[in-house]
Design a protein around this motif. Sequence first.
Motif, mmCIF file in Angstrom:
data_model
loop_
_atom_site.group_PDB
_atom_site.id
_atom_site.type_symbol
_atom_site.label_atom_id
_atom_site.label_comp_id
_atom_site.label_asym_id
_atom_site.label_seq_id
_atom_site.Cartn_x
_atom_site.Cartn_y
_atom_site.Cartn_z
ATOM 1 N N PHE A 243 0.888 -1.020 -0.270
ATOM 2 C CA PHE A 243 -0.104 -0.222 -0.452
ATOM 3 C C PHE A 243 0.401 1.037 0.010
ATOM 4 C CE2 PHE A 243 0.862 -0.179 4.734
ATOM 5 C CZ PHE A 243 0.495 1.188 4.971
ATOM 6 N N LEU A 244 0.784 2.394 -0.382
ATOM 7 C CA LEU A 244 0.719 3.569 -0.571
ATOM 8 C C LEU A 244 -0.381 4.792 0.846
ATOM 9 C CD1 LEU A 244 1.209 3.481 -3.882
ATOM 10 C CD2 LEU A 244 3.247 4.165 -2.791
ATOM 11 N N MET A 245 0.314 5.665 0.990
ATOM 12 C CA MET A 245 0.492 6.635 1.982
ATOM 13 C C MET A 245 -0.140 7.633 1.032
ATOM 14 S SD MET A 245 1.692 6.037 5.168
ATOM 15 C CE MET A 245 1.254 7.864 6.374
ATOM 16 N N GLU A 246 -1.253 8.610 1.434
ATOM 17 C CA GLU A 246 -1.682 9.471 0.726
ATOM 18 C C GLU A 246 -2.361 10.712 0.845
ATOM 19 O OE1 GLU A 246 -5.312 10.523 -2.372
ATOM 20 O OE2 GLU A 246 -4.524 8.203 -2.247
ATOM 21 N N THR A 247 -2.564 12.583 1.043
ATOM 22 C CA THR A 247 -3.039 12.986 1.859
ATOM 23 C C THR A 247 -4.429 13.762 0.583
ATOM 24 O OG1 THR A 247 -1.903 15.058 1.126
ATOM 25 C CG2 THR A 247 -1.364 13.747 2.832
ATOM 26 N N ASP A 248 -4.270 13.716 -0.839
ATOM 27 C CA ASP A 248 -4.913 14.175 -1.778
ATOM 28 C C ASP A 248 -5.080 15.682 -0.918
ATOM 29 O OD1 ASP A 248 -6.687 14.532 -3.920
ATOM 30 O OD2 ASP A 248 -8.403 14.198 -3.027
ATOM 31 N N PHE A 249 -3.759 16.441 -0.735
ATOM 32 C CA PHE A 249 -4.050 17.680 -1.070
ATOM 33 C C PHE A 249 -4.181 18.362 -1.823
ATOM 34 C CE2 PHE A 249 -1.423 22.243 -0.097
ATOM 35 C CZ PHE A 249 -2.324 22.233 0.663
ATOM 36 N N VAL A 250 -5.732 19.423 -1.509
ATOM 37 C CA VAL A 250 -6.024 20.098 -2.956
ATOM 38 C C VAL A 250 -5.122 21.948 -3.624
ATOM 39 C CG1 VAL A 250 -8.025 19.130 -2.809
ATOM 40 C CG2 VAL A 250 -7.923 21.228 -1.431
ATOM 41 N N ASP A 251 -4.645 21.717 -2.336
ATOM 42 C CA ASP A 251 -3.948 23.566 -1.913
ATOM 43 C C ASP A 251 -5.312 23.592 -3.017
ATOM 44 O OD1 ASP A 251 -2.285 24.913 -2.254
ATOM 45 O OD2 ASP A 251 -0.905 24.747 -3.581
ATOM 46 N N ASP A 252 -5.937 24.377 -2.018
ATOM 47 C CA ASP A 252 -7.129 25.355 -2.877
ATOM 48 C C ASP A 252 -7.874 26.584 -2.064
ATOM 49 O OD1 ASP A 252 -9.375 26.450 -4.234
ATOM 50 O OD2 ASP A 252 -10.711 24.937 -5.012
ATOM 51 N N PRO A 253 -7.272 27.850 -1.726
ATOM 52 C CA PRO A 253 -7.933 27.697 -0.940
ATOM 53 C C PRO A 253 -9.027 28.448 -0.860
ATOM 54 C CG PRO A 253 -6.569 29.486 -2.331
ATOM 55 C CD PRO A 253 -7.003 28.223 -2.781
#
Length: 282
Positions: free
Chosen positions: A222-232
Amino acid sequence: MEDLGTPVLDNHLHLDPEHGRGLDAVRDFVRLGGTHLLVVNKPSWLLGVEPDAGADFRPVFETTLDVVDAANEILPGRAWPVLGVHPGLVSRLVDDRGYAPDEAGELMRAGLDCAAEFVRDGDALALKSGRPHYDVPDAVWDASNEVMRHAFALGADLDCAVQLHTEASEDLTEVAAWAEERGLPGHRVVKHYAGGTLAGPTPSVMSEKERLSAAADAGDPFLMETDFVDDPDRPGAVLGPKTVPRRVRWLLEEGYEAAVENAHVETPERVYGIDTRATLSR
């Protein structure tokens, strides 16, 4: 900068230096012990691109390459671009712009062909595709599946992984089989925003403790992620860039050293062919 004693890879996040936090998010990631990033291009429409041809996606991809180059000046490891066409584009094309589903699919496949050029030239690591995670008419669903199958064919041709945005599921064996039929090994298909267990593709697990505990206990790749969208405009959406390093620290404290090695060294090598230890420069 915190040193967690291991490479720390966020397998799926977005960076937008013009509209979002951009490189400040990378600095936060590094301060907490993060080392490596897979940076996925933002959906084309969020960068002001409404495509009518495959080449129209090029500025979207070039924006991602530029921010990856800048991130590589900050990271103790490195970043790689993942390029493709967000599956939600099909609805914008059909519902808002009057495309027929098959025409929308044709345009999205052309966008993937454009992304594939960057992989072929060695400028990007992997492709991104998928299908809507919400209800759509059958014709749109069928067109989306054809787009995804095309991504698998490109991945096989380029010998690269394909990240997927799909509906929530614990069983995507059929999708992995479609990849295998086109010559792409099923483990090189990555389900972004995954839960702790998944049949078929490799799960990229959202870095929440419950999901990570399930993945660690299962012992599968497995892998790890955040899906950080970087949208103010969506400051609380998904997870922030500090999350993966924090969760790695927590996993180590809980005695899950093997799971950390799995997610940040072994599986990145297995799926993408990258060596997160060898690419640590400081």
